[in-house]
Design a protein around this motif. Structure first.
Motif, PDB file in Angstrom:
ATOM      1  N   ALA A  71       0.809  -1.221   0.000  1.00  0.00           N
ATOM      2  CA  ALA A  71       0.000   0.000   0.000  1.00  0.00           C
ATOM      3  C   ALA A  71       0.843   1.272   0.000  1.00  0.00           C
ATOM      4  CB  ALA A  71      -0.932  -0.003   1.205  1.00  0.00           C
ATOM      5  N   THR A  72       2.155   1.193   0.167  1.00  0.00           N
ATOM      6  CA  THR A  72       2.978   2.404   0.255  1.00  0.00           C
ATOM      7  C   THR A  72       3.444   2.925  -1.101  1.00  0.00           C
ATOM      8  OG1 THR A  72       5.048   1.163   0.520  1.00  0.00           O
ATOM      9  CG2 THR A  72       3.855   1.741   2.534  1.00  0.00           C
ATOM     10  N   PHE A  73       3.398   2.092  -2.122  1.00  0.00           N
ATOM     11  CA  PHE A  73       4.000   2.475  -3.406  1.00  0.00           C
ATOM     12  C   PHE A  73       3.347   3.714  -4.021  1.00  0.00           C
ATOM     13  CE2 PHE A  73       4.447   2.124  -8.050  1.00  0.00           C
ATOM     14  CZ  PHE A  73       5.821   2.261  -8.128  1.00  0.00           C
ATOM     15  N   ARG A  74       2.025   3.766  -4.048  1.00  0.00           N
ATOM     16  CA  ARG A  74       1.338   4.946  -4.608  1.00  0.00           C
ATOM     17  C   ARG A  74       1.706   6.207  -3.831  1.00  0.00           C
ATOM     18  NH1 ARG A  74      -0.894   4.884  -9.587  1.00  0.00           N
ATOM     19  NH2 ARG A  74      -1.713   2.827  -9.996  1.00  0.00           N
ATOM     20  N   GLY A  75       1.827   6.069  -2.517  1.00  0.00           N
ATOM     21  CA  GLY A  75       2.235   7.208  -1.693  1.00  0.00           C
ATOM     22  C   GLY A  75       3.653   7.644  -2.008  1.00  0.00           C
ATOM     23  N   ASP A  76       4.518   6.676  -2.321  1.00  0.00           N
ATOM     24  CA  ASP A  76       5.880   7.021  -2.737  1.00  0.00           C
ATOM     25  C   ASP A  76       5.840   7.929  -3.958  1.00  0.00           C
ATOM     26  OD1 ASP A  76       6.818   5.270  -0.779  1.00  0.00           O
ATOM     27  OD2 ASP A  76       7.268   3.674  -2.207  1.00  0.00           O
ATOM     28  N   LEU A  77       5.041   7.556  -4.947  1.00  0.00           N
ATOM     29  CA  LEU A  77       4.962   8.348  -6.180  1.00  0.00           C
ATOM     30  C   LEU A  77       4.446   9.748  -5.888  1.00  0.00           C
ATOM     31  CD1 LEU A  77       3.588   5.703  -8.717  1.00  0.00           C
ATOM     32  CD2 LEU A  77       5.962   6.421  -8.366  1.00  0.00           C
TER      33      LEU A  77
ATOM     34  N   PHE B 174       0.201  -0.431 -11.894  1.00  0.00           N
ATOM     35  CA  PHE B 174       0.128   0.964 -12.325  1.00  0.00           C
ATOM     36  C   PHE B 174       0.616   1.063 -13.759  1.00  0.00           C
ATOM     37  CE2 PHE B 174       4.572   0.862 -11.383  1.00  0.00           C
ATOM     38  CZ  PHE B 174       5.151   1.914 -12.054  1.00  0.00           C
ATOM     39  N   ASP B 175       0.178   2.103 -14.424  1.00  0.00           N
ATOM     40  CA  ASP B 175       0.540   2.348 -15.812  1.00  0.00           C
ATOM     41  C   ASP B 175       1.828   3.173 -15.838  1.00  0.00           C
ATOM     42  OD1 ASP B 175       0.815   3.167 -18.437  1.00  0.00           O
ATOM     43  OD2 ASP B 175      -1.262   3.824 -18.642  1.00  0.00           O
TER      44      ASP B 175
ATOM     45  N   THR C 296      11.048   8.153 -12.019  1.00  0.00           N
ATOM     46  CA  THR C 296      11.628   6.861 -12.385  1.00  0.00           C
ATOM     47  C   THR C 296      11.488   5.896 -11.211  1.00  0.00           C
ATOM     48  OG1 THR C 296      13.852   7.558 -11.700  1.00  0.00           O
ATOM     49  CG2 THR C 296      13.282   7.818 -14.037  1.00  0.00           C
ATOM     50  N   VAL C 297      11.436   4.613 -11.542  1.00  0.00           N
ATOM     51  CA  VAL C 297      11.314   3.547 -10.545  1.00  0.00           C
ATOM     52  C   VAL C 297      12.307   2.454 -10.909  1.00  0.00           C
ATOM     53  CG1 VAL C 297       9.781   1.794  -9.564  1.00  0.00           C
ATOM     54  CG2 VAL C 297       8.844   4.029 -10.213  1.00  0.00           C
ATOM     55  N   SER C 298      12.996   1.940  -9.903  1.00  0.00           N
ATOM     56  CA  SER C 298      13.861   0.786 -10.121  1.00  0.00           C
ATOM     57  C   SER C 298      13.674  -0.174  -8.957  1.00  0.00           C
ATOM     58  CB  SER C 298      15.331   1.209 -10.234  1.00  0.00           C
ATOM     59  OG  SER C 298      15.788   1.720  -8.994  1.00  0.00           O
ATOM     60  N   GLY C 299      14.184  -1.356  -9.122  1.00  0.00           N
ATOM     61  CA  GLY C 299      14.075  -2.337  -8.051  1.00  0.00           C
ATOM     62  C   GLY C 299      15.138  -3.392  -8.179  1.00  0.00           C
ATOM     63  N   GLY C 300      15.301  -4.121  -7.124  1.00  0.00           N
ATOM     64  CA  GLY C 300      16.282  -5.189  -7.144  1.00  0.00           C
ATOM     65  C   GLY C 300      16.053  -6.119  -5.972  1.00  0.00           C
ATOM     66  N   ALA C 301      16.685  -7.241  -6.039  1.00  0.00           N
ATOM     67  CA  ALA C 301      16.602  -8.228  -4.978  1.00  0.00           C
ATOM     68  C   ALA C 301      17.993  -8.771  -4.713  1.00  0.00           C
ATOM     69  CB  ALA C 301      15.663  -9.368  -5.378  1.00  0.00           C
ATOM     70  N   MET C 302      18.203  -9.234  -3.511  1.00  0.00           N
ATOM     71  CA  MET C 302      19.520  -9.742  -3.134  1.00  0.00           C
ATOM     72  C   MET C 302      20.009 -10.812  -4.102  1.00  0.00           C
ATOM     73  SD  MET C 302      20.850 -11.201   0.526  1.00  0.00           S
ATOM     74  CE  MET C 302      19.682 -12.524   0.607  1.00  0.00           C
TER      75      MET C 302
END
Length: 124
Positions: free
Chosen positions: A17-23, A45-46, A56-62
């Protein structure tokens, strides 16, 4: 905190639920980095939503950074050495007796903590 401008860079390990608030909290040309999903997946999201404010958005995992078991063990050993040498110090909010578990839960649920909240078992 930012005089209404928004943050330039947000690191989110909760998502859900925090992602939209991040944007919404980003400044124009801001960036969100997601690295976990403690609260589950975000709603879809579109990507075109990012364009008007150049976000911009990025992500990663260990698993993207640790190639094999040997590397995991080597990195873990480095972290434990950091604890022993004193350069890696966990942020600890408080240590409370196990009898205060209900209060500790309220603090966590109310987002009134930073760092770790430790429950201590008597005689441990």
């Amino acid at each position: 905190l930012t005089d209404g401008r928004g943050g330039d860079y947000i690191v989110d390990g909760v998502v859900g639920a925090t992602f939209r608030g991040d944007l919404r909290a980003l400044a124009d040309d801001g960036h969100v980095c997601v690295f976990g999903r403690a609260a589950g997946l975000s709603e879809p999201f579109d990507p075109m939503e990012l364009f008007p404010r150049s976000l911009t958005v990025s992500g990663g995992a260990m698993v993207s950074y640790l190639r094999d078991r040997d590397e995991v063990l080597r990195k873990a050993a480095e972290l434990w050495q950091g604890r022993r040498d004193g350069w890696l110090v966990p942020d600890r909010h408080s240590v409370r007796p196990l009898a205060d578990a209900a209060t500790a839960h309220e603090l966590l649920a109310g987002r009134a903590t930073t760092g770790k909240l430790v429950l201590e078992v008597a005689g441990g």
